[in-house]
Scaffold this motif. Structure first.
Motif, PDB file in Angstrom:
ATOM      1  N   ILE A 121       0.845  -1.194   0.000  1.00  0.00           N
ATOM      2  CA  ILE A 121       0.000   0.000   0.000  1.00  0.00           C
ATOM      3  C   ILE A 121       0.879   1.243   0.000  1.00  0.00           C
ATOM      4  O   ILE A 121       1.758   1.399   0.864  1.00  0.00           O
ATOM      5  CB  ILE A 121      -0.927   0.047   1.233  1.00  0.00           C
ATOM      6  CG1 ILE A 121      -1.890  -1.140   1.248  1.00  0.00           C
ATOM      7  CG2 ILE A 121      -1.705   1.363   1.269  1.00  0.00           C
ATOM      8  CD1 ILE A 121      -2.717  -1.253   2.526  1.00  0.00           C
ATOM      9  N   ASP A 122       0.667   2.125  -0.972  1.00  0.00           N
ATOM     10  CA  ASP A 122       1.250   3.471  -0.914  1.00  0.00           C
ATOM     11  C   ASP A 122       0.360   4.295   0.009  1.00  0.00           C
ATOM     12  O   ASP A 122      -0.707   4.763  -0.402  1.00  0.00           O
ATOM     13  CB  ASP A 122       1.290   4.118  -2.303  1.00  0.00           C
ATOM     14  CG  ASP A 122       2.374   3.555  -3.194  1.00  0.00           C
ATOM     15  OD1 ASP A 122       3.381   3.050  -2.664  1.00  0.00           O
ATOM     16  OD2 ASP A 122       2.225   3.612  -4.430  1.00  0.00           O
ATOM     17  N   VAL A 123       0.779   4.458   1.236  1.00  0.00           N
ATOM     18  CA  VAL A 123      -0.066   5.144   2.224  1.00  0.00           C
ATOM     19  C   VAL A 123      -0.154   6.629   1.914  1.00  0.00           C
ATOM     20  O   VAL A 123      -1.241   7.186   1.739  1.00  0.00           O
ATOM     21  CB  VAL A 123       0.474   4.918   3.651  1.00  0.00           C
ATOM     22  CG1 VAL A 123      -0.384   5.698   4.658  1.00  0.00           C
ATOM     23  CG2 VAL A 123       0.473   3.439   3.996  1.00  0.00           C
ATOM     24  N   VAL A 124       0.999   7.291   1.859  1.00  0.00           N
ATOM     25  CA  VAL A 124       1.055   8.714   1.523  1.00  0.00           C
ATOM     26  C   VAL A 124       1.879   8.858   0.255  1.00  0.00           C
ATOM     27  O   VAL A 124       3.012   8.371   0.168  1.00  0.00           O
ATOM     28  CB  VAL A 124       1.669   9.542   2.661  1.00  0.00           C
ATOM     29  CG1 VAL A 124       1.766  11.014   2.255  1.00  0.00           C
ATOM     30  CG2 VAL A 124       0.849   9.401   3.942  1.00  0.00           C
ATOM     31  N   ASN A 125       1.315   9.527  -0.713  1.00  0.00           N
ATOM     32  CA  ASN A 125       1.980   9.753  -1.985  1.00  0.00           C
ATOM     33  C   ASN A 125       2.436  11.212  -2.078  1.00  0.00           C
ATOM     34  O   ASN A 125       1.661  12.123  -1.789  1.00  0.00           O
ATOM     35  CB  ASN A 125       1.016   9.439  -3.136  1.00  0.00           C
ATOM     36  CG  ASN A 125       1.704   9.327  -4.474  1.00  0.00           C
ATOM     37  OD1 ASN A 125       2.737   8.663  -4.602  1.00  0.00           O
ATOM     38  ND2 ASN A 125       1.143   9.955  -5.495  1.00  0.00           N
ATOM     39  N   GLU A 126       3.696  11.391  -2.408  1.00  0.00           N
ATOM     40  CA  GLU A 126       4.274  12.715  -2.647  1.00  0.00           C
ATOM     41  C   GLU A 126       4.118  13.691  -1.472  1.00  0.00           C
ATOM     42  O   GLU A 126       3.660  14.828  -1.647  1.00  0.00           O
ATOM     43  CB  GLU A 126       3.696  13.311  -3.935  1.00  0.00           C
ATOM     44  CG  GLU A 126       3.964  12.424  -5.153  1.00  0.00           C
ATOM     45  CD  GLU A 126       3.355  12.950  -6.447  1.00  0.00           C
ATOM     46  OE1 GLU A 126       2.759  14.048  -6.429  1.00  0.00           O
ATOM     47  OE2 GLU A 126       3.473  12.267  -7.474  1.00  0.00           O
ATOM     48  N   PRO A 127       4.515  13.277  -0.289  1.00  0.00           N
ATOM     49  CA  PRO A 127       4.409  14.194   0.860  1.00  0.00           C
ATOM     50  C   PRO A 127       5.270  15.438   0.725  1.00  0.00           C
ATOM     51  O   PRO A 127       4.944  16.483   1.300  1.00  0.00           O
ATOM     52  CB  PRO A 127       4.867  13.332   2.043  1.00  0.00           C
ATOM     53  CG  PRO A 127       5.745  12.285   1.428  1.00  0.00           C
ATOM     54  CD  PRO A 127       5.110  11.991   0.107  1.00  0.00           C
ATOM     55  N   LEU A 128       6.358  15.347  -0.031  1.00  0.00           N
ATOM     56  CA  LEU A 128       7.229  16.509  -0.205  1.00  0.00           C
ATOM     57  C   LEU A 128       6.720  17.481  -1.263  1.00  0.00           C
ATOM     58  O   LEU A 128       7.172  18.621  -1.326  1.00  0.00           O
ATOM     59  CB  LEU A 128       8.645  16.058  -0.600  1.00  0.00           C
ATOM     60  CG  LEU A 128       9.391  15.155   0.379  1.00  0.00           C
ATOM     61  CD1 LEU A 128      10.777  14.828  -0.169  1.00  0.00           C
ATOM     62  CD2 LEU A 128       9.505  15.799   1.757  1.00  0.00           C
ATOM     63  N   HIS A 129       5.766  17.032  -2.079  1.00  0.00           N
ATOM     64  CA  HIS A 129       5.365  17.839  -3.227  1.00  0.00           C
ATOM     65  C   HIS A 129       3.866  18.110  -3.329  1.00  0.00           C
ATOM     66  O   HIS A 129       3.466  19.069  -3.989  1.00  0.00           O
ATOM     67  CB  HIS A 129       5.804  17.152  -4.525  1.00  0.00           C
ATOM     68  CG  HIS A 129       7.280  17.028  -4.678  1.00  0.00           C
ATOM     69  ND1 HIS A 129       7.975  15.887  -4.328  1.00  0.00           N
ATOM     70  CD2 HIS A 129       8.198  17.909  -5.124  1.00  0.00           C
ATOM     71  CE1 HIS A 129       9.263  16.068  -4.575  1.00  0.00           C
ATOM     72  NE2 HIS A 129       9.432  17.283  -5.048  1.00  0.00           N
ATOM     73  N   ALA A 130       3.039  17.272  -2.730  1.00  0.00           N
ATOM     74  CA  ALA A 130       1.588  17.422  -2.883  1.00  0.00           C
ATOM     75  C   ALA A 130       0.904  17.127  -1.551  1.00  0.00           C
ATOM     76  O   ALA A 130       0.300  16.066  -1.370  1.00  0.00           O
ATOM     77  CB  ALA A 130       1.064  16.494  -3.980  1.00  0.00           C
ATOM     78  N   VAL A 131       0.998  18.080  -0.643  1.00  0.00           N
ATOM     79  CA  VAL A 131       0.426  17.909   0.700  1.00  0.00           C
ATOM     80  C   VAL A 131      -1.093  17.767   0.600  1.00  0.00           C
ATOM     81  O   VAL A 131      -1.757  18.510  -0.119  1.00  0.00           O
ATOM     82  CB  VAL A 131       0.796  19.099   1.600  1.00  0.00           C
ATOM     83  CG1 VAL A 131       0.133  18.979   2.963  1.00  0.00           C
ATOM     84  CG2 VAL A 131       2.311  19.185   1.746  1.00  0.00           C
ATOM     85  N   SER A 132      -1.620  16.818   1.327  1.00  0.00           N
ATOM     86  CA  SER A 132      -3.057  16.562   1.296  1.00  0.00           C
ATOM     87  C   SER A 132      -3.851  17.748   1.822  1.00  0.00           C
ATOM     88  O   SER A 132      -3.413  18.467   2.733  1.00  0.00           O
ATOM     89  CB  SER A 132      -3.382  15.322   2.132  1.00  0.00           C
ATOM     90  OG  SER A 132      -4.775  15.149   2.268  1.00  0.00           O
ATOM     91  N   SER A 133      -5.050  17.933   1.262  1.00  0.00           N
ATOM     92  CA  SER A 133      -5.929  18.999   1.741  1.00  0.00           C
ATOM     93  C   SER A 133      -6.479  18.699   3.133  1.00  0.00           C
ATOM     94  O   SER A 133      -7.037  19.573   3.782  1.00  0.00           O
ATOM     95  CB  SER A 133      -7.095  19.203   0.765  1.00  0.00           C
ATOM     96  OG  SER A 133      -7.921  18.057   0.719  1.00  0.00           O
ATOM     97  N   VAL A 134      -6.328  17.442   3.593  1.00  0.00           N
ATOM     98  CA  VAL A 134      -6.786  17.088   4.937  1.00  0.00           C
ATOM     99  C   VAL A 134      -5.608  16.973   5.903  1.00  0.00           C
ATOM    100  O   VAL A 134      -5.745  16.435   7.002  1.00  0.00           O
ATOM    101  CB  VAL A 134      -7.610  15.774   4.927  1.00  0.00           C
ATOM    102  CG1 VAL A 134      -8.803  15.915   3.995  1.00  0.00           C
ATOM    103  CG2 VAL A 134      -6.763  14.574   4.534  1.00  0.00           C
ATOM    104  N   ALA A 135      -4.452  17.501   5.510  1.00  0.00           N
ATOM    105  CA  ALA A 135      -3.254  17.373   6.346  1.00  0.00           C
ATOM    106  C   ALA A 135      -3.451  17.971   7.734  1.00  0.00           C
ATOM    107  O   ALA A 135      -3.057  17.369   8.743  1.00  0.00           O
ATOM    108  CB  ALA A 135      -2.054  18.022   5.652  1.00  0.00           C
ATOM    109  N   GLU A 136      -4.039  19.149   7.807  1.00  0.00           N
ATOM    110  CA  GLU A 136      -4.243  19.777   9.119  1.00  0.00           C
ATOM    111  C   GLU A 136      -5.186  18.956   9.977  1.00  0.00           C
ATOM    112  O   GLU A 136      -5.012  18.860  11.207  1.00  0.00           O
ATOM    113  CB  GLU A 136      -4.764  21.205   8.942  1.00  0.00           C
ATOM    114  CG  GLU A 136      -3.738  22.167   8.365  1.00  0.00           C
ATOM    115  CD  GLU A 136      -2.476  22.255   9.197  1.00  0.00           C
ATOM    116  OE1 GLU A 136      -2.589  22.328  10.452  1.00  0.00           O
ATOM    117  OE2 GLU A 136      -1.377  22.240   8.610  1.00  0.00           O
ATOM    118  N   ALA A 137      -6.167  18.355   9.355  1.00  0.00           N
ATOM    119  CA  ALA A 137      -7.098  17.503  10.093  1.00  0.00           C
ATOM    120  C   ALA A 137      -6.411  16.269  10.658  1.00  0.00           C
ATOM    121  O   ALA A 137      -6.867  15.670  11.638  1.00  0.00           O
ATOM    122  CB  ALA A 137      -8.257  17.081   9.188  1.00  0.00           C
TER     123      ALA A 137
END
Length: 302
Positions: A121-137
């Motif tokens: 499973i790719d849990v988080v994809n591109e954390p250095l380049h495409a931060v999730s819109s739910v990151a703060e949550a």
């Protein structure tokens, strides 16, 4: 039907090898897919934005195409992916942070209920380049600087305790500065036993012009974490068949022969059906380009 797929799986290029050579499956399985590949990732079908058409409405149809083929063929399936800022359902951006967290939790749980065990499973994809819109949550930077990534892995580990959990990003294989940042995240995850492997996207814009010895050095740096490496999304383009083959001959052996690399996944192979132009290595009429001819010959002896 199972016998049919099993026979084809045994003819793949990396059959009998200590590591897999996989590829993506798009909307349907190409008729010649099994003669080359023995691991699969859905191109787009499993991404959150593809699966959840409306809040709580999950459509697994395209993801099932890949998952079912892997099950029938007896080859590893990689789920790509759960958390990625570039492809998420539009509705989540309008939710409160508590509801955003509930939404991603529900998506992960729904996948677990639908598929059960998944090999990779790719849990988080591109954390250095495409931060999730739910990151703060999910905790934002928090105390570690990467709490949102850690929370993502915790949630997936809870629902998939036996799966190999990977992180995945581009611009790693060719950038020492990015490797330093990547390893910081990896070490945080290792401390909680949340990560099982390192994904490194190897698109043409990362590898085409990058020297082989530097690539080997960067792989060694990643391998020092003690985790296996899974080069992903490998594709190479060039102005001619010959030049494409030359680049494959420089890049692929460095990846394949590295002790920490346990499998490689290409990102398409049929000309005209890949996300980036001129990255195909087999024509629509099944003519194998020089890069594929070389790849077949190379794998017969490695």
């Amino acid at each position: 039907m199972f016998v049919f797929f099993a026979l084809h799986a045994r003819s793949a290029l990396a059959t009998g090898k200590s590591k897999f050579l996989g590829n993506i499956i798009p909307y349907s399985v190409p008729s010649n897919w099994d003669q080359y590949w023995n691991q699969a990732t859905a191109e787009n079908g499993c991404k959150w934005g593809s699966v959840e058409n409306g809040r709580g409405i999950y459509n697994w149809g395209q993801c099932d195409v890949t998952a079912n083929h892997c099950k029938a063929a007896g080859i590893p399936f990689k789920y790509h992916n759960f958390v990625w800022g570039s492809q998420e359902p539009g509705y989540v951006q309008n939710l409160s942070q508590p509801d955003q967290k509930i939404a991603i939790e529900n998506y992960i749980k729904a996948a677990a209920a639908h598929y059960g065990y998944i090999e990779f499973i790719d849990v988080v994809n591109e954390p250095l380049h495409a931060v999730s819109s739910v990151a703060e949550a999910l905790g934002g930077a928090g105390s570690t600087g990467w709490d949102w990534v850690v929370t993502s892995f915790r949630l997936v580990r809870e629902s998939f305790p036996s799966s190999k959990l990977l992180i995945n990003d581009y611009g790693i294989i060719n950038d020492g500065g990015a490797i330093t940042k990547y390893i910081k995240i990896i070490d945080i995850l290792k401390n909680e036993n949340l990560i099982d492997g390192i994904g490194i996207q190897c698109h043409y814009f990362n590898v085409n012009d990058f020297p082989a010895d530097w690539m080997k050095y960067n792989l060694d740096t990643l391998a020092a974490t003690g985790l296996p490496i899974y080069p992903s999304e490998l594709d190479i383009n060039a102005g001619s068949e010959e030049n494409q083959s030359i680049i494959y001959q420089r890049v692929f052996p460095v990846l394949w022969e590295h002790y920490a690399v346990k499998g490689i996944t290409l990102w398409g192979y049929i000309t005209g059906s890949t996300w980036a132009s001129n990255t195909g290595i087999v024509e629509v009429d099944r003519h194998e380009r020089q890069a594929m001819t070389w790849l077949k010959s190379y794998l017969r002896s490695h």
